[in-house]
Scaffold this motif. Sequence first.
Motif, mmCIF file in Angstrom:
data_model
loop_
_atom_site.group_PDB
_atom_site.id
_atom_site.type_symbol
_atom_site.label_atom_id
_atom_site.label_comp_id
_atom_site.label_asym_id
_atom_site.label_seq_id
_atom_site.Cartn_x
_atom_site.Cartn_y
_atom_site.Cartn_z
ATOM 1 N N ILE A 404 -13.747 22.523 -2.804
ATOM 2 C CA ILE A 404 -13.527 22.541 -1.722
ATOM 3 C C ILE A 404 -13.809 21.267 -0.618
ATOM 4 O O ILE A 404 -13.072 21.568 0.121
ATOM 5 C CB ILE A 404 -15.364 23.094 -0.801
ATOM 6 N N PHE A 405 -14.355 20.262 -0.922
ATOM 7 C CA PHE A 405 -14.311 19.332 -0.427
ATOM 8 C C PHE A 405 -12.569 18.510 -0.710
ATOM 9 O O PHE A 405 -11.761 17.840 -0.355
ATOM 10 C CB PHE A 405 -15.489 18.279 -0.599
ATOM 11 N N ALA A 406 -12.038 18.694 -2.301
ATOM 12 C CA ALA A 406 -11.047 18.116 -2.794
ATOM 13 C C ALA A 406 -10.294 18.992 -1.662
ATOM 14 O O ALA A 406 -8.854 18.085 -1.750
ATOM 15 C CB ALA A 406 -11.274 18.580 -3.845
ATOM 16 N N LEU A 407 -9.842 20.355 -1.443
ATOM 17 C CA LEU A 407 -9.493 20.374 -1.027
ATOM 18 C C LEU A 407 -8.868 20.655 0.197
ATOM 19 O O LEU A 407 -7.942 20.516 1.205
ATOM 20 C CB LEU A 407 -9.224 22.269 -0.976
ATOM 21 N N ALA A 408 -9.951 20.588 0.977
ATOM 22 C CA ALA A 408 -10.136 19.675 2.228
ATOM 23 C C ALA A 408 -8.974 18.694 2.914
ATOM 24 O O ALA A 408 -8.191 18.229 3.371
ATOM 25 C CB ALA A 408 -11.192 19.479 2.884
ATOM 26 N N ASP A 409 -9.200 17.976 1.841
ATOM 27 C CA ASP A 409 -8.164 16.155 1.410
ATOM 28 C C ASP A 409 -7.332 16.762 1.207
ATOM 29 O O ASP A 409 -6.015 16.156 2.044
ATOM 30 C CB ASP A 409 -9.598 15.651 0.585
ATOM 31 N N LYS A 410 -7.286 17.441 0.515
ATOM 32 C CA LYS A 410 -5.171 17.678 0.296
ATOM 33 C C LYS A 410 -4.927 18.335 0.745
ATOM 34 O O LYS A 410 -3.667 17.509 1.536
ATOM 35 C CB LYS A 410 -5.376 18.512 -1.179
ATOM 36 N N LEU A 448 -12.266 10.009 -3.878
ATOM 37 C CA LEU A 448 -13.214 9.221 -3.495
ATOM 38 C C LEU A 448 -11.609 8.191 -3.986
ATOM 39 O O LEU A 448 -11.515 7.264 -2.670
ATOM 40 C CB LEU A 448 -13.573 8.258 -4.929
ATOM 41 N N THR A 449 -10.581 8.480 -4.343
ATOM 42 C CA THR A 449 -9.466 7.423 -4.506
ATOM 43 C C THR A 449 -8.046 8.413 -3.561
ATOM 44 O O THR A 449 -7.113 7.648 -3.681
ATOM 45 C CB THR A 449 -9.278 7.741 -5.875
ATOM 46 N N SER A 450 -8.658 9.344 -2.311
ATOM 47 C CA SER A 450 -7.795 9.391 -1.629
ATOM 48 C C SER A 450 -6.536 8.560 -0.990
ATOM 49 O O SER A 450 -7.493 7.795 -0.394
ATOM 50 C CB SER A 450 -8.034 10.992 -0.703
ATOM 51 N N PRO A 451 -5.119 8.695 -0.831
ATOM 52 C CA PRO A 451 -4.285 7.963 -0.815
ATOM 53 C C PRO A 451 -4.379 8.530 1.401
ATOM 54 O O PRO A 451 -3.656 7.647 2.494
ATOM 55 C CB PRO A 451 -3.291 8.372 -1.129
ATOM 56 N N ARG A 452 -5.186 9.547 1.935
ATOM 57 C CA ARG A 452 -5.425 10.163 3.259
ATOM 58 C C ARG A 452 -6.520 9.612 3.756
ATOM 59 O O ARG A 452 -6.617 8.322 4.283
ATOM 60 C CB ARG A 452 -5.283 11.867 2.954
ATOM 61 N N GLY A 500 -14.010 3.693 3.741
ATOM 62 C CA GLY A 500 -12.747 4.005 4.405
ATOM 63 C C GLY A 500 -11.627 2.510 4.659
ATOM 64 O O GLY A 500 -11.105 2.333 5.342
ATOM 65 N N LEU A 501 -13.002 1.461 5.225
ATOM 66 C CA LEU A 501 -12.218 0.923 5.425
ATOM 67 C C LEU A 501 -10.901 0.425 3.990
ATOM 68 O O LEU A 501 -9.910 -0.214 4.426
ATOM 69 C CB LEU A 501 -13.121 -0.791 6.083
#
Length: 925
Positions: A404-410, A448-452, A500-501
Amino acid sequence: MNKLAESLPGRRTIIDRRQVADALNAELVGLGDVLARRQAIVVTLREALAAGRREVSARLARNPTRGRDAVTAQAFLMDQIVRLLFDATVTHLYPVSNPTAAERLSVIAVGGYGRGEMAPYSDVDIGFITPYKPTSWTEQVIESMLYALWDLGLKVGHSSRSIDETMRMARSDLTIRTALLEARFIWGDRGVYDECVRRFDSDVMQGTARSFVAEKLAERDARHKQMGDSRYVVEPNVKEGKGGLRDLHTLFWIGKYVNRVRTVAELVDVGLLTRAELSQFQRAENFLWAVRCHMHEISNRAEDRLTFDLQIEVAHRMGFVEKRGRPPVERFMHLYFLMAKTVGDLTGVFLAHLDDTMARKGRRYIPAIFSRPRKLDGFVLDRGRIAIPHDDFFRERPVRMIEIFALADKHDLQIHPNAMRALNRDAVLIDRKVRNHPEANALFMGILTSPRDPEKVLRWMNEAGTFGRFVPDFGRVVAQMQFDMYHHYTVDEHTIRAIGLLSRIEKGDLREDHPLGSAIITRINSRRVLYVAVLLHDIAKGRGGDHSLQGAEIAEKLCPRLGLSAAETETVAWLVRYHLLMSATAFKRDLADYKTILDFAEVVQSPERLRLLLLLTVVDIRAVGPGVWNSWKRQLLTELYDAAEEVIRPGHKQRGRQERIEEKRQKLSQRLGIGDKAFDKLVKHFPQSYWIAEPDHILEQNARHLLSAGQTGLSIEAQPYPERGATLVTVYAADHPGLFYRIAGAIHLAGGNIIDARIHTLKDGSALDNFLVQDPLGRRFDAPEQLARIKTYIEDALANRQKLLTKLDQRPLPRTRAEAFEVVPQVIIDNKASNRFTVVEVMARDRPALLLSLAFALFQSKTMVHSAHVATFGERAVDTFYLTDLLGGKLESKSRLATLERRLLDAADNRCGELLDVNNFAMSG
């Protein structure tokens, strides 16, 4: 009677109103003078109030975690005092035998007092309501009561209005409307109160629920921003901070305004809380009230900021003890932050319930983004928020709790609060099987490594309890405070902020603050190595021992599970093991000493590790808290990076050290515009270490200072340095033993506190020293009279025109926040860290005049200070000195080194006056 007090046991042991009233009436009957009666009323009520407070305090001491009982008892006591005062005033001071319709008065409690909640030193918020414009009688009664309450030593928040005026002001002022929402009848004319309540409901509340909710949420957001916008600050505001009492009050205000509930328990009846959530609400509220009551009693005033010194005392009062090596204060604050998290979770589900309730009525408080739900890998979209199709969705396949968190990020979606509640409930299903599931680990690494925006989604995972379940070692640091003045946040919050930084640096958002990091992050071979290292760098905090070593061991076990290769795992473990190396070298060592660079490069060995370590160091420092990162740290880290890369990759550097120095020389020459001969004459005595240690603007300031000094043997300059929030004090003088000590002593006598010192010995034997100075409270020290005083005191000290030791001995030292901490002094003497100097590192609790004490100990030991590096990490100061004997050689004698160590330990552990109390000291040294 206050309904909250009905369940209060032994009310009459707090105050027996009838008994006090009978005794007071008997005394007043015999007094004919109004002034004497007023004094008698105050004396009697003061005694009753003091006795009641003692009983309430004793009850809290016996049951230190029952905050709700304490605040209810305090409010009950105040009710009885106000009732007694009202009766005595209208009966014995201003009696009226046949009151008119206008001569009616109702006394109400508003705000927190209206809810029946009052901490020991809270304001007494009361309102006087009259049916029409006040008469002379009502004005006399109100004035007399207020003076009596003030004479009792109470801080009173009060208002006096007619019903019409009350309604008019409530419609235009959110604060007044909120206060009246909780109005409670205390005493007087009940009919006036009832009419006021009826009018408030019909004239003010009717049809305004939507605007009230919007205004209260906006008010909450503004308050959070002012308080740091995190519930994980290490010195939280228990009342106003995020996750504090005011957030719980806001939920009740909204529920009461929208659904007309009278108690928190009724929020269950209208569907805004479940019974389990009500229990969480009451448990959090009870705990927070207990903490606040203890804070008030310890401080003897209305104190709402849980400062470090209060944390220790509150933890002791509430019965926390050391367990598994964790001190009581850390265990107490861990529970505090868990309670603050509970408040945040309740806020989310409460607003979801509210929104769903209003949607069914055709009114929505949270705007819809999508009007039609759509399926998404089994999940659904509910008005733009990702939701679950039914309650057992996560139980059927627990991996979905990561998905669910991966979809929220994507898809850049919010998660529906009902789904968040299900996540909190079902997180226990994340077991070893789920943690070892390849799909779950791949999804987590994608987050964790999302470009967003990985910070946002990881914070959601943490709030849902999923993060700590999926990575159990991370779960151990959730809500764990670091009991020091350096770290502003809990370990989990610090880590998520660092991630985040890093993401913002990678996207180029922080190019101006971090030009080097923004440039090299595109050159690293493995993004996920860096992100995993940031995730794990503090994961072993709180276990006792070296968290860097223990964290490296955790990395070796966890990284393969996350899908990293053996080489990647080795690099992550190395980064976690050495994540403090670069900052320690840059801030505590002389970068102009080539051996410092060689020793650092020997540990790092590869350009890739150097790039990764720099980025990890930068985000680790900046995520500590606001104001920790500055241009000085950026310059030192950049200098260390450049110098180390030059060693690690010989021949591959575009600019070597000498080229960088030459570039600085050219920039300085252009800025000064004095011609080549004059410039060469000015700077020919500057050693290489000086060019490396100082940034361009300090080089220019120092140069102009020397130009204006001319042939003068002594020149002193003091000017504001806004970028560091301090004052820059520059001293140019003939170098000699004791120079450093005398300057430090003079600055202390002038009221300054040295936060940084850069000592330079020039080639001609003179000294050029730069000091950053603040006042003892950490503020800039730059008023004209302060600057003049600093210069005068330094001139007098160096010219031996004053008895420096006597003055230092007489000057009191202010108390600081650092005194709440115990720091065992430590002295490390290293003759291998430099080829030319003996390097001495002193770690001690920071305090005013610490540097002065150390400087004097070095002077006593007949040493020359060639450079000093002052680093402060909250309450902990680490001062490093590069020394020689008076002949310019290293300190080699074992007995001499032992004496030096003893003197420095004494200096670190004692007050300045104790250290400097010596007889027949020769100022000429």
